[in-house]
Motif scaffolding. Sequence first.
Motif, PDB file in Angstrom:
ATOM      1  N   PRO A  53      69.690  37.875-104.411  1.00 16.32           N
ATOM      2  CA  PRO A  53      69.339  39.234-104.838  1.00 16.32           C
ATOM      3  C   PRO A  53      70.307  39.775-105.908  1.00 16.32           C
ATOM      4  O   PRO A  53      69.883  40.442-106.854  1.00 16.32           O
ATOM      5  CB  PRO A  53      69.432  40.056-103.546  1.00 16.32           C
ATOM      6  CG  PRO A  53      70.199  39.222-102.584  1.00 16.32           C
ATOM      7  CD  PRO A  53      69.955  37.803-102.966  1.00 16.32           C
ATOM      8  N   GLN A  54      71.603  39.461-105.760  1.00 10.43           N
ATOM      9  CA  GLN A  54      72.569  40.004-106.714  1.00 10.43           C
ATOM     10  C   GLN A  54      72.298  39.503-108.125  1.00 10.43           C
ATOM     11  O   GLN A  54      72.333  40.263-109.092  1.00 10.43           O
ATOM     12  CB  GLN A  54      73.980  39.584-106.276  1.00 10.43           C
ATOM     13  CG  GLN A  54      74.914  40.758-106.245  1.00 10.43           C
ATOM     14  CD  GLN A  54      76.319  40.345-105.867  1.00 10.43           C
ATOM     15  OE1 GLN A  54      76.940  39.519-106.506  1.00 10.43           O
ATOM     16  NE2 GLN A  54      76.813  40.948-104.812  1.00 10.43           N
ATOM     17  N   SER A  55      72.005  38.217-108.238  1.00  8.88           N
ATOM     18  CA  SER A  55      71.767  37.649-109.560  1.00  8.88           C
ATOM     19  C   SER A  55      70.538  38.277-110.198  1.00  8.88           C
ATOM     20  O   SER A  55      70.532  38.612-111.384  1.00  8.88           O
ATOM     21  CB  SER A  55      71.556  36.139-109.454  1.00  8.88           C
ATOM     22  OG  SER A  55      72.657  35.542-108.826  1.00  8.88           O
TER      23      SER A  55
ATOM     24  N   GLY B  22      69.363  35.673-114.307  1.00  9.73           N
ATOM     25  CA  GLY B  22      70.456  35.944-113.381  1.00  9.73           C
ATOM     26  C   GLY B  22      70.771  34.722-112.528  1.00  9.73           C
ATOM     27  O   GLY B  22      71.933  34.425-112.244  1.00  9.73           O
ATOM     28  N   ILE B  23      69.727  34.010-112.129  1.00 11.96           N
ATOM     29  CA  ILE B  23      69.957  32.800-111.314  1.00 11.96           C
ATOM     30  C   ILE B  23      70.590  31.699-112.160  1.00 11.96           C
ATOM     31  O   ILE B  23      71.556  31.044-111.742  1.00 11.96           O
ATOM     32  CB  ILE B  23      68.636  32.327-110.669  1.00 11.96           C
ATOM     33  CG1 ILE B  23      68.093  33.478-109.801  1.00 11.96           C
ATOM     34  CG2 ILE B  23      68.853  31.038-109.884  1.00 11.96           C
ATOM     35  CD1 ILE B  23      67.287  33.078-108.621  1.00 11.96           C
ATOM     36  N   TYR B  24      70.076  31.521-113.391  1.00 10.10           N
ATOM     37  CA  TYR B  24      70.655  30.492-114.269  1.00 10.10           C
ATOM     38  C   TYR B  24      72.161  30.742-114.456  1.00 10.10           C
ATOM     39  O   TYR B  24      72.954  29.809-114.482  1.00 10.10           O
ATOM     40  CB  TYR B  24      69.988  30.500-115.651  1.00 10.10           C
ATOM     41  CG  TYR B  24      68.509  30.173-115.641  1.00 10.10           C
ATOM     42  CD1 TYR B  24      67.924  29.536-114.536  1.00 10.10           C
ATOM     43  CD2 TYR B  24      67.693  30.486-116.724  1.00 10.10           C
ATOM     44  CE1 TYR B  24      66.574  29.235-114.516  1.00 10.10           C
ATOM     45  CE2 TYR B  24      66.346  30.176-116.718  1.00 10.10           C
ATOM     46  CZ  TYR B  24      65.784  29.568-115.612  1.00 10.10           C
ATOM     47  OH  TYR B  24      64.447  29.275-115.599  1.00 10.10           O
TER      48      TYR B  24
ATOM     49  N   ALA C 198      76.471  41.715 -92.765  1.00 10.99           N
ATOM     50  CA  ALA C 198      76.199  42.975 -93.452  1.00 10.99           C
ATOM     51  C   ALA C 198      76.148  42.766 -94.959  1.00 10.99           C
ATOM     52  O   ALA C 198      75.333  43.354 -95.666  1.00 10.99           O
ATOM     53  CB  ALA C 198      77.258  44.008 -93.096  1.00 10.99           C
ATOM     54  N   ARG C 199      77.011  41.887 -95.450  1.00 10.06           N
ATOM     55  CA  ARG C 199      77.046  41.668 -96.890  1.00 10.06           C
ATOM     56  C   ARG C 199      75.807  40.944 -97.408  1.00 10.06           C
ATOM     57  O   ARG C 199      75.437  41.100 -98.567  1.00 10.06           O
ATOM     58  CB  ARG C 199      78.294  40.881 -97.271  1.00 10.06           C
ATOM     59  CG  ARG C 199      79.507  41.771 -97.333  1.00 10.06           C
ATOM     60  CD  ARG C 199      80.614  41.110 -98.108  1.00 10.06           C
ATOM     61  NE  ARG C 199      81.894  41.635 -97.641  1.00 10.06           N
ATOM     62  CZ  ARG C 199      82.503  42.668 -98.181  1.00 10.06           C
ATOM     63  NH1 ARG C 199      81.974  43.258 -99.214  1.00 10.06           N
ATOM     64  NH2 ARG C 199      83.642  43.098 -97.704  1.00 10.06           N
ATOM     65  N   ILE C 200      75.212  40.084 -96.568  1.00  4.26           N
ATOM     66  CA  ILE C 200      74.002  39.426 -97.060  1.00  4.26           C
ATOM     67  C   ILE C 200      72.765  40.258 -96.714  1.00  4.26           C
ATOM     68  O   ILE C 200      71.640  39.830 -96.942  1.00  4.26           O
ATOM     69  CB  ILE C 200      73.883  37.966 -96.565  1.00  4.26           C
ATOM     70  CG1 ILE C 200      73.826  37.908 -95.037  1.00  4.26           C
ATOM     71  CG2 ILE C 200      75.043  37.115 -97.070  1.00  4.26           C
ATOM     72  CD1 ILE C 200      73.570  36.503 -94.507  1.00  4.26           C
TER      73      ILE C 200
ATOM     74  N   PHE D 239      67.603  40.678 -96.613  1.00  5.18           N
ATOM     75  CA  PHE D 239      66.565  41.188 -95.707  1.00  5.18           C
ATOM     76  C   PHE D 239      65.728  42.265 -96.393  1.00  5.18           C
ATOM     77  O   PHE D 239      64.511  42.318 -96.241  1.00  5.18           O
ATOM     78  CB  PHE D 239      67.202  41.734 -94.424  1.00  5.18           C
ATOM     79  CG  PHE D 239      68.153  40.752 -93.799  1.00  5.18           C
ATOM     80  CD1 PHE D 239      67.729  39.438 -93.522  1.00  5.18           C
ATOM     81  CD2 PHE D 239      69.470  41.091 -93.529  1.00  5.18           C
ATOM     82  CE1 PHE D 239      68.608  38.509 -92.964  1.00  5.18           C
ATOM     83  CE2 PHE D 239      70.350  40.169 -92.973  1.00  5.18           C
ATOM     84  CZ  PHE D 239      69.918  38.872 -92.691  1.00  5.18           C
ATOM     85  N   ALA D 240      66.392  43.126 -97.148  1.00  6.90           N
ATOM     86  CA  ALA D 240      65.655  44.167 -97.864  1.00  6.90           C
ATOM     87  C   ALA D 240      64.675  43.524 -98.830  1.00  6.90           C
ATOM     88  O   ALA D 240      63.533  43.970 -99.002  1.00  6.90           O
ATOM     89  CB  ALA D 240      66.628  45.077 -98.610  1.00  6.90           C
ATOM     90  N   ILE D 241      65.111  42.460 -99.473  1.00  6.36           N
ATOM     91  CA  ILE D 241      64.242  41.780-100.419  1.00  6.36           C
ATOM     92  C   ILE D 241      63.053  41.163 -99.710  1.00  6.36           C
ATOM     93  O   ILE D 241      61.889  41.358-100.101  1.00  6.36           O
ATOM     94  CB  ILE D 241      65.043  40.711-101.193  1.00  6.36           C
ATOM     95  CG1 ILE D 241      66.020  41.435-102.115  1.00  6.36           C
ATOM     96  CG2 ILE D 241      64.102  39.759-101.920  1.00  6.36           C
ATOM     97  CD1 ILE D 241      66.361  40.720-103.355  1.00  6.36           C
ATOM     98  N   ILE D 242      63.350  40.432 -98.646  1.00 14.21           N
ATOM     99  CA  ILE D 242      62.249  39.805 -97.906  1.00 14.21           C
ATOM    100  C   ILE D 242      61.279  40.874 -97.397  1.00 14.21           C
ATOM    101  O   ILE D 242      60.064  40.783 -97.589  1.00 14.21           O
ATOM    102  CB  ILE D 242      62.789  38.953 -96.728  1.00 14.21           C
ATOM    103  CG1 ILE D 242      63.626  37.797 -97.278  1.00 14.21           C
ATOM    104  CG2 ILE D 242      61.639  38.429 -95.855  1.00 14.21           C
ATOM    105  CD1 ILE D 242      64.382  37.000 -96.233  1.00 14.21           C
TER     106      ILE D 242
END
Lengths: 582, 582
Positions: B44-46, B60-62, B226-228, B232-235
Amino acid sequence: MKFANNSKKWLQYFPVFDWGRRYGRIELTGDLTAAGIVTIMLIPQSLAYALLAGLPAEVGIYASILPLVAYAIFGSSRALAVGPVAVVSLMTASALAPLGISNVADYIAAAGVLALLSGAMLLVMGALRLGVVANFLSHPVIAGFITASGLLIAVGQIKHLLGIAAHGHNLPEIIASLWRNLGDVNFATVMIGSLALITLAWVRKYLSQYLQNRHGLSTSVAATVARIGPVFAIIGTVVLSWGLDLPGWGVTVVGEVPTGLPPFGIPSIDWSLLPMLLGPAALISVIGYVESVSVAQTLAAKRKQRIDPNQELIALGASNLASGLSGGFPVTGGFSRSVVNFDAGAQTPAAGAFTAVGLLLAAVFLTPLLYFLPKATLAATIIVAVLSLVDFTILKTAWRYSKADFTAVATTILLTLIVGVELGVAAGVLISLVLFIWKTSRPHVAEVGQVPGSQHFRNIDRHLVLTDPRLVTLRIDESLYFANARRMEDLVLDRVYRDREHLQHVVLMCSAVNEIDLSALESLEAINQRLKDQGVKLHLSEVKGPVMDRLKCGDFLDQLTGRIFLSQYDAYTKLTDGADSE
Amino acid sequence: MKFANNSKKWLQYFPVFDWGRRYGRIELTGDLTAAGIVTIMLIPQSLAYALLAGLPAEVGIYASILPLVAYAIFGSSRALAVGPVAVVSLMTASALAPLGISNVADYIAAAGVLALLSGAMLLVMGALRLGVVANFLSHPVIAGFITASGLLIAVGQIKHLLGIAAHGHNLPEIIASLWRNLGDVNFATVMIGSLALITLAWVRKYLSQYLQNRHGLSTSVAATVARIGPVFAIIGTVVLSWGLDLPGWGVTVVGEVPTGLPPFGIPSIDWSLLPMLLGPAALISVIGYVESVSVAQTLAAKRKQRIDPNQELIALGASNLASGLSGGFPVTGGFSRSVVNFDAGAQTPAAGAFTAVGLLLAAVFLTPLLYFLPKATLAATIIVAVLSLVDFTILKTAWRYSKADFTAVATTILLTLIVGVELGVAAGVLISLVLFIWKTSRPHVAEVGQVPGSQHFRNIDRHLVLTDPRLVTLRIDESLYFANARRMEDLVLDRVYRDREHLQHVVLMCSAVNEIDLSALESLEAINQRLKDQGVKLHLSEVKGPVMDRLKCGDFLDQLTGRIFLSQYDAYTKLTDGADSE
């Protein structure tokens, strides 16, 4: 500690009321004599510097009238004489060139606007008491700049001696331009120019000695006569030029010069050019100010008088406004004219006002006589005057003393010659500041020990001193601020890592720490924490009052594992006697 | 004193050979666990930071694959994780905006070129061992800049939460643009965005506590979960978006994302744009480096490891080159991902390489699942992440501690918000330096006397000390250099003029003078001469070794009317006992 200098409010801006009240016969005699001599000296100089700035001859005279009156009212120096000077004239030419003005009247107007801008800037700086700004020009940078400008000016005048055209605002441009036009050399011009050059050089170098030895003149009279020597060269070449009809042989002469009072009013230019003049006006202001103040200070010291640097800003500002309003161009206090004024016995700034009257008469009555004056004579005057400014020994002095100073001088000289005056001086100032910051970002840190039999602590590498294995004292030779905070952290921690077994205390001796900023405070906190993790206490010694005041604002002192000692001796005895057992 | 750090020549540039040799099962387990967790967190961060930089999600992933491998080879930190970060992504957007590129492929290429430029600059700085450059960013300036950037980023994401268009690179522009388009608000977007925002905020603030209290998880496991949380929000929102057909309700989703390996090669742009990218690339390099190094240092300190700042330049340079060559954009070491990596037990940079493999798999297999991902979710991820960076307490801390630090922070914050990131940080650095120079140009000077019963000398205004009417001792609390030389001259002479009758000796105590440059030397010569004229001798005390070495290069020591004393106590006793009668 503050040394305030209180006077009566607004009166301090008008030194004229101070010296004017005590004005008497002695002052009058001295001032009149000086004015007479300076007037004679200024006529050729004013014409020459107008030529150097690319302006018609009369503009030089105009710039030597009202500005002198303005300085007489506002100036704090008793002997300074303002008017056009070589370096500022060169900077004027360099400022106006990019405007691409071909019409002479417009060019004169632009020079006037430059003087107005520069005057306004100086006044604002004076009102804000920003005389200190001049301090950012280091001595070596000024010396290098003056030398390079002098050389540039001299080379730039060669065209007038050869009677050819040449352009350019740096050495490569001027030389290339001279080379291209070398075919157009006019031999009558070369003859009259060489004659003037040789005469002037001889006058400058030997006349004073000759008058003293052969005619028994006193040193100061002889020196004064030698200084007004250029007038004889002018008279001589005007007579030759008229007698031999040199203009008919292709010698460029000054020609028709308008007679009468200087014009008065705001010069009108294409105001869209204004932004292009702001930068150059600022540089001219600062350089002119520095030159003027150093002349004024040198002369004031000789008579144990003092000048007020901020008042000088106001006086020079007024002088430049006066110049801009009366058909002139940027002016400042000049070295040679001030020295002549001083030597000839000027007692007060009134001498300047009398000189102004003399030049006014010259403007009204004398200008027709200048018709036959060869420009080569003026060029010779300039060359002889500026070559005395050229002195490359500053390079040697700086090299011997410090590589940083040398770098600043060398950069200033090179860029002034190769690129131009504006970039040269700006780069000099900038590089001095960058080098200073660079040095403070890599501070010297000395490990110190006790000088036996004293309470004094010195570098263990330079002195035979006593140390204790339980204690390391590092003297930090710089204010702690963001640019060196991280480095300091590394230095201290590296030193501690080297010697972990016996170490119980680290003392930072702060006698040379004049400031600790917020970044450095965070580094100190980090050092304190890291040492704590290893069971080592951190102490400070000889923290100065102002720094201590600052530290009390944060909570560093509460976190500190060790103590703050008034003196390093105190720290050493308390920590090594085991007295510090809390 | 110099603490050299010698290693085997070229091997020092490849820390991988150092830790790689001792790699075993324990390291492998730790690294693999950390890599798994970081991979989940980075997806999600990328995506979000690509969105922030104005780039398609896959970029972002690349940018999180090859750069990690490069850092694993060259990096000196055991826990740092590189990739897109918030501030650098914002700076990328701000750098690319003035190019006016509308075509997406060209925009991606320009971002790649920016990464290449930045990488090249970092490598050059590393080769020249210029890590110190980062020290010129003071802590308060960095803190102010991060706070202002965080706020700017958060406000810039509001448009995605509202489903409207908005542009701008500073607060006034963004707010005006939001205001104008407020009529286009999409309520489905607002709903899903609010849901994501509230969930994420709750997860960030309370989840860790909740897991510890209700499910008895250990602190570090709970914190990692908590950091990851954003995953969950994305899913959750992807499922909602697909199930409710949110795109049909006007919610903007990520859409088609190309599947497969990242592209490899030099991105091709209109090379005439290159000069416009140089300045921003330099700023991105320095800011990225500072952010990365401070994260690395913080983590290294926790495990009592150390990092090599110059090696970090090389590692980040290599990472950015890798990013630019593989379809990415500028990257640096990120705070949150590095902390997760560290907490999850990463032992060596190999964890980064394993994370790269994880993301490569994501790029190949996962991207089709992102079709329905609402951009509002990504915006919420960004907002929650960056708001934790916003911390205006630095203003209060700086105000309490020093007005100079406060001025630097306030300027940085204001200009970053009102004008933009580039001007903001540049102005912050510049103003810090100008204030430092200004302070050193107005040094503190203390008149000192002997602390009774000691050999220590302190300010007469702050301490009860002994003085002698024949002697004035001034402690100069600053290096002497051109910017303060003239002022020092005035201060010393003013002090002497105040107290002329009994005075026989002036001692300048130089314990805080770390340098005397050529301009200051001339001022000292002038002071010496002026005092001589009044029958007062000038002495120096506690001159440091390096300064003394310098003074020996000139002839000042020959001219000096007085002496150089090792300690101030020495000077005081010798001069007041009449022992100095030569």
